[in-house]
Design an enzyme around this catalytic site. Sequence first.
Site, PDB file in Angstrom:
ATOM      1  N   LYS A 118       0.819  -1.217   0.000  1.00 49.09           N
ATOM      2  CA  LYS A 118       0.000   0.000   0.000  1.00 49.09           C
ATOM      3  C   LYS A 118       0.849   1.262   0.000  1.00 49.09           C
ATOM      4  CE  LYS A 118      -4.449  -1.421   1.847  1.00 49.09           C
ATOM      5  NZ  LYS A 118      -5.539  -1.032   2.749  1.00 49.09           N
ATOM      6  N   LYS A 201      -5.218 -10.325  -6.340  1.00 48.79           N
ATOM      7  CA  LYS A 201      -6.399 -10.505  -5.501  1.00 48.79           C
ATOM      8  C   LYS A 201      -7.561  -9.654  -6.021  1.00 48.79           C
ATOM      9  CE  LYS A 201      -6.745  -8.252  -1.523  1.00 48.79           C
ATOM     10  NZ  LYS A 201      -6.839  -7.771  -0.142  1.00 48.79           N
ATOM     11  N   LYS A 204     -11.500  -4.247  -3.753  1.00 52.47           N
ATOM     12  CA  LYS A 204     -12.339  -3.049  -3.880  1.00 52.47           C
ATOM     13  C   LYS A 204     -11.580  -1.911  -4.523  1.00 52.47           C
ATOM     14  CE  LYS A 204     -14.120  -3.610   0.791  1.00 52.47           C
ATOM     15  NZ  LYS A 204     -13.571  -3.568   2.134  1.00 52.47           N
TER      16      LYS A 204
HETATM   17  P1  AMP Z   1     -10.920  -5.724   3.314  1.00 52.46           P
HETATM   18  O1  AMP Z   1     -11.868  -5.498   2.192  1.00 52.46           O
HETATM   19  O2  AMP Z   1      -9.497  -5.617   2.881  1.00 52.46           O
HETATM   20  O3  AMP Z   1     -11.241  -4.962   4.547  1.00 52.46           O
HETATM   21  O4  AMP Z   1     -11.107  -7.256   3.703  1.00 52.46           O
HETATM   22  C1  AMP Z   1     -12.123  -7.725   4.539  1.00 52.46           C
HETATM   23  C2  AMP Z   1     -12.117  -9.234   4.631  1.00 52.46           C
HETATM   24  O5  AMP Z   1     -12.366  -9.809   3.350  1.00 52.46           O
HETATM   25  C3  AMP Z   1     -10.793  -9.828   5.109  1.00 52.46           C
HETATM   26  O6  AMP Z   1     -11.047 -10.974   5.908  1.00 52.46           O
HETATM   27  C4  AMP Z   1     -10.111 -10.216   3.835  1.00 52.46           C
HETATM   28  O7  AMP Z   1      -9.160 -11.230   4.014  1.00 52.46           O
HETATM   29  C5  AMP Z   1     -11.306 -10.689   3.002  1.00 52.46           C
HETATM   30  N1  AMP Z   1     -11.026 -10.532   1.580  1.00 52.46           N
HETATM   31  C6  AMP Z   1     -10.820  -9.359   0.905  1.00 52.46           C
HETATM   32  N2  AMP Z   1     -10.572  -9.593  -0.402  1.00 52.46           N
HETATM   33  C7  AMP Z   1     -10.612 -10.952  -0.556  1.00 52.46           C
HETATM   34  C8  AMP Z   1     -10.430 -11.827  -1.674  1.00 52.46           C
HETATM   35  N3  AMP Z   1     -10.174 -11.357  -2.892  1.00 52.46           N
HETATM   36  N4  AMP Z   1     -10.555 -13.161  -1.454  1.00 52.46           N
HETATM   37  C9  AMP Z   1     -10.840 -13.657  -0.220  1.00 52.46           C
HETATM   38  N5  AMP Z   1     -11.021 -12.872   0.873  1.00 52.46           N
HETATM   39  C10 AMP Z   1     -10.905 -11.549   0.713  1.00 52.46           C
END
Ligand code: AMP
Length: 340
Positions: A118, A201, A204
């Site tokens: 990041k 990955k 968002k």
């Molecule tokens: P975040 O959107 O980064 O706050 O992620 C929130 C949760 O979603 C965390 O547990 C991440 O590990 C999971 N997560 C986010 N993106 C992915 C993805 N592409 N595949 C699986 N889990 C995800």
Amino acid sequence: MVACRRSKRVFSGIQPTGNLTLGNYLGALKRFVEIQDSGVETIYCLVDLHAITTWQNPAELSDATREAAAGFMASGIDPARSILFNQSQVPAHSELAWIFNCVARMGWLGRMTQFKDKAGKNRENASVGLFAYPALMAADILVYHATHVPVGDDQKQHLELTRDIAIKFNNDFEVDFFPVIEPIIEGTATRVMSLRDGTKKMSKSDPSDMSRINLTDDSNKIAAKIRKAKTDSAPVPESPDGLVGRHEAANLLHIFAALSDQSIETITSEFGGRMFSEFKAVLTELAVDRIGPVTAELNRLMKDPAEIDRILASGAEQATLIAEPIVRQTHDIVGMIGSR
Ligand code: AMP
Ligand code: TRP
């Protein structure tokens, strides 16, 4: 001295930045609901303090927080059975984070791959908050003496750091106060990949909206994104061994497996030999069938933002009742005077 709790308590968080994606749904939300439904005590948090470690437009942050709360509820989180709230409403998170900033070492934080990704090349310009991010995350979890943390694969390193912080605190102060947590990284979709690049990955924050399925996408959008998803020219393999090196193909099959609650072996034996154009049509039908109702409920909940705010305030009150005494005991262990 108060000893560490041993009974199971689950905590997890999601950043309210932008739309929730299929990655969030399969890697996190769907699992959160299964755990709630199994009867374990569950605490789920929209981590707005983490969100602002990179710039957030204030109006968009409020909207994204409500939308994420609606996404949790639309996926099946029931505020009567899980505590659901936004992080900044419970000051105990920030209070414990400060103490953990003094426990964690610069070297530990400097090794975090999420920080490196990041911050990019211009580290001097990254916020101090982005660097300290994992200490706040450890505080989120440990301020409830939570024991188990369901996350996607990308959060594994942060959870190891949470364990290191708990162990160092307990050692430094010669107490058995913070639990050494267990990550829960399970299922066929712990890492859902971008629809445009199977080595990245699904996120968002990806500039291309075609790279992800958002929980707010309607069925036409879902269909278009799956149709345009990158694949190779070979057919679906007969067994998972045939997926080695075929990142995009593997991703679509894993998404199917997770959405249908089946193993990857079942999917390859069912679709082995068929062309991806055919497989994509079946995947689209399944995705629309599973995501459609979530989207509809999310949109319905978003029509009453005041009700969402009431739910978050009530969740924050319940969370405070657990977190406050733990911060007070932490201050006491550290030697701080106070009467609250
Ligand atoms: P975040 O959107 O980064 O706050 O992620 C929130 C949760 O979603 C965390 O547990 C991440 O590990 C999971 N997560 C986010 N993106 C992915 C993805 N592409 N595949 C699986 N889990 C995800
Ligand atoms: N860092 C997590 C993510 O980006 C979000 C998060 C913050 C979290 N605090 C947490 C996850 C505590 C689990 C537990 O996905």
